[in-house]
Enzyme design. Structure first.
Site, short mmCIF file in Angstrom:
data_model
loop_
_atom_site.label_atom_id
_atom_site.label_comp_id
_atom_site.label_asym_id
_atom_site.label_seq_id
_atom_site.Cartn_x
_atom_site.Cartn_y
_atom_site.Cartn_z
N ASP A 341 -32.50 32.85 12.64
CA ASP A 341 -31.53 31.79 12.92
C ASP A 341 -30.30 31.99 12.04
O ASP A 341 -30.41 32.25 10.84
CB ASP A 341 -32.20 30.44 12.63
CG ASP A 341 -31.30 29.27 12.91
OD1 ASP A 341 -30.97 29.05 14.08
OD2 ASP A 341 -30.93 28.57 11.94
N GLU A 377 -29.59 36.10 15.55
CA GLU A 377 -28.58 35.21 16.10
C GLU A 377 -27.32 35.51 15.29
O GLU A 377 -27.19 35.04 14.16
CB GLU A 377 -28.99 33.75 15.95
CG GLU A 377 -27.99 32.78 16.55
CD GLU A 377 -28.36 31.32 16.34
OE1 GLU A 377 -28.23 30.54 17.29
OE2 GLU A 377 -28.79 30.97 15.22
#
Length: 699
Positions: A341, A377
């Site tokens: 993330d 990401e």
């Protein structure tokens, strides 16, 4: 065992060792070591394992450099513990000793952590779960052998442990929403039948819902707010979350499925100034988090995560902790890789992103980690935070440009056809030939943070009132459409168009070069009622509904069929082009682009605003001289995003041959799709995609 006997049993027996960090069992007790560079004293607290009542407190007797440590006899596996710290002056915090701290290296915690302002204010030991000493031998079960998935065959399925199972009729009620439930044969069989290879679970580390959400009566359902990077989330356990998680992963491996886990190494639940003191803020706030000075000279937390703080991944202790946590999840728990993330935070040294940062280089060279799935990401909200295409090989990267272009094209937006063709072929403008594998682009049309596929064609606007932020939260640029009515409807014409668009979007995703990413539940036509930011919705809005009517069953069958088509083909899953030096082998003879009239598509045609239909021919070649009898694949893909039917002139190859149709998204079910072979002209329906392969007629 009563409290008195436990007090007698647990005694300081020596200064112990500074490494390894955490609680480590020995032949006669347990060594405790914790990093706390600015502490005046570190107090180890023991608790009753049934009631969590305090038993005794022991100042750690020794300090080596920045690590406090001690050895205690009478401690065995299952013992509950925590820390209190008295810190020196300076930095952002003088930690009150009424704050109980979670060991950053705790491998297991006693219960889920929930914000309670009253309990936190007085003595947080009643709010804070207790760390648990573990014996690694208790978790040394034989791992099922993980599958070996070639890059080009990987199809990722994103799932939430609770959402996957909470409403599943075959899963026992006590196991719904749990690791055990996610390992149920009916759940695994569904995932296998879809044809995916890899399950990407949303965060499984222990987390705490933010105070402002809790105060509104909501929760952080997704789990992107960690308190510890090692311990599995107790909410997903029945009796032993760590053992049950390991068992779940073994079940997936036995079924031939990879498991990767979404990790949040960019921030913690301690938030920024004024946020709670749970762990790092008590031990090492000046080292754990990035700090910056305001114009007034005030020292504050950098907030590149949008969650109040940013982990200082360039700091040696934090870098080592992240590497240790990853090794733990691979070697002890058994995962096959990670989705990171806000991964740009991993490369900040300390404020600016560097693709050759110490942490990224350490991961790529670590013998335990370097061959695992590493999926970034590639952005955060800090300075120069958008880094799509700028991670090192062999990292995979989520490609938001793919998502937006594919959505816009099928919605009918003008002027995006050239970009659509580029995304279809692996986004080589971003992930360049010769430098990155063609599977590098992680393609998605939906992700957990946004509309589901069903809502993408049902709502033109977000509907997030249930989040109690007056519909201000969530992305406003969704590139979605409702095709006549906002929300659900009984209008068959609108429903038919919505289903066709779902088929177009899903087929495009699967036939694009790169790594397809499927949002779990899309294949079941899951809806969030137009909510495109359902992070705080732990209810049927977020849970997968397994009840299927015929329309939903038809779409599920379509999804299964399209994935099978990709997996059965070497060209549809991986193009090895002559001008791509990343590999030596080749499987493509030529690729030709056509206008519907059959003429070659010229460069000036691509950017015409009205141009929304084209065809692409992919001719394969024999990959090895040792297989002269192998017949090369030969495909033709037609797309038409316009509102009008188009007559397509198919390429002429041989007089005694024709194009066999494998897929036409105009048909609402596979049973309706005819089995036909066409030689010259094909009427392509509006807003549809068709896939042909060339077949030579027998004499």
């Amino acid at each position: 065992m009563n409290e008195i006997s436990e007090i007698v049993q647990i005694v300081e027996s020596g200064v112990g060792n500074a490494h390894p960090l955490g609680a480590t069992l020995t032949h006669d007790g347990c060594n405790f070591a914790v990093y706390a560079p600015d502490a005046k004293a570190v107090v180890l607290c023991f608790f009753n394992c049934d009631t969590e009542e305090a038993i005794s407190e022991h100042p750690l007797p020794e300090k080596t450099g920045d690590v406090w440590h001690g050895h205690f006899s009478g401690v065995s596996a299952g013992q509950y513990y925590g820390y209190r710290v008295e810190r020196g002056e300076g930095g952002l915090h003088a930690v009150p000793t009424d704050k109980l701290l979670i060991d950053p290296y705790a491998k297991k915690i006693s219960r889920a952590i929930k914000w309670d302002a009253r309990q936190y204010k007085h003595d947080s030991q009643f709010m804070i779960p207790k760390c648990i000493v573990i014996d690694y031998n208790d978790y040394a079960t034989n791992h099922a052998r993980p599958p070996v998935i070639p890059k080009h065959k990987r199809v990722v399925y994103e799932a939430h442990v609770k959402g996957l199972t909470k409403l599943h009729p075959d899963v026992p009620k006590a196991h719904r929403g749990k690791f055990i439930g996610a390992a149920h044969p009916s759940v695994i069989n569904h995932i296998k039948a879809l044809g995916v290879t890899t399950v990407q679970f949303m965060p499984l580390c222990s987390f705490m819902p933010e105070p402002f959400i809790t105060d509104k009566g909501l929760t952080n359902y997704w789990g992107y707010n960690p308190v510890n990077f090692f311990a599995p989330e107790p909410r997903y356990g029945v009796s032993d979350a760590l053992a049950e998680l390991k068992s779940m992963i073994d079940a997936y491996h036995s079924a031939g499925l990879e498991v990767i886990v979404d990790v949040v190494f960019n921030h913690t639940a301690e938030a920024g100034g004024g946020g709670p003191i749970l762990s790092y803020k008590g031990f090492c706030p000046n080292q754990a988090y990035l700090l910056e000075q305001t114009k007034n000279g005030e020292l504050v937390y950098s907030n590149h995560s949008g969650c109040g703080n940013t982990v200082n991944t360039a700091q040696p202790f934090m870098m080592g902790l992240i590497l240790d946590a990853m090794r733990h999840w691979v070697s002890v728990i058994g995962v096959d890789g990670f989705r990171f993330d806000l991964a740009v935070c991993l490369g900040r040294e300390p404020q600016q992103y560097n693709k050759k940062s110490g942490l990224l280089r350490a991961i790529s060279s670590d013998p335990v980690l370097k061959d695992k799935v590493l999926l970034a990401e590639p952005w955060d909200i800090g300075p120069n935070g958008y880094q799509v295409g700028n991670f090192p090989s062999p990292w995979l990267e989520v490609n938001d440009k793919y998502r937006d272009t594919v959505r816009a094209f099928w919605r009918g937006d003008g002027g995006v056809t050239a970009d659509f063709a580029t995304r279809l072929m692996g986004s080589r403008d971003i992930f360049h030939k010769g430098r990155r594998h063609i599977s590098t682009s992680v393609n998605n049309v939906t992700y957990h943070d946004g509309f589901t596929l069903h809502d993408m064609v049902t709502y033109a606007e977000r509907h997030n009132l249930d989040n109690l932020e007056e519909n201000r939260d969530g992305h406003g640029h969704n590139l979605s459409a409702n095709y006549g009515v906002e929300g659900e409807t009984n209008d068959e014409r609108i429903l038919a168009m919505r289903e066709r668009q779902k088929r177009n979007l899903f087929a495009t995703l699967i036939f694009s070069q790169g790594t397809p990413h499927i949002l779990g539940g899309d294949e079941l036509s899951r809806t969030q009622n137009g909510n495109n930011n359902a992070y705080c919705q732990d209810n049927p809005i977020s849970w997968m509904n397994w009840e299927l009517n015929k329309r939903k069953q038809d779409f599920l069958s379509f999804c299964q069929y399209v994935v099978r088509l990709r997996q059965s083909s070497s060209l549809l899953s991986e193009l090895k082009l002559h001008d791509d030096t990343f590999t030596l082998s080749r499987n493509v003879k030529e690729i030709n682009w056509y206008k519907p009239d059959g003429s070659d598509k010229a460069s000036e045609d691509w950017n015409a605003h009205h141009n929304k239909a084209f065809g692409v021919e992919i001719k394969g070649c024999v990959m090895s001289q040792r297989e002269p009898d192998q017949k090369p694949e030969h495909w033709f893909l037609c797309v038409n995003a316009s509102d009008s039917d188009v007559r397509f002139h198919l390429p002429t190859v041989l007089p005694k041959g024709g194009w066999t149709m494998h897929l036409d998204t105009r048909y609402s079910s596979l049973e309706e799709q005819p089995s036909i072979c066409i030689q010259k002209v094909f009427l392509q329906a509006s807003k549809s995609l068709t896939l042909f392969s060339f077949s030579q007629f027998s004499e």
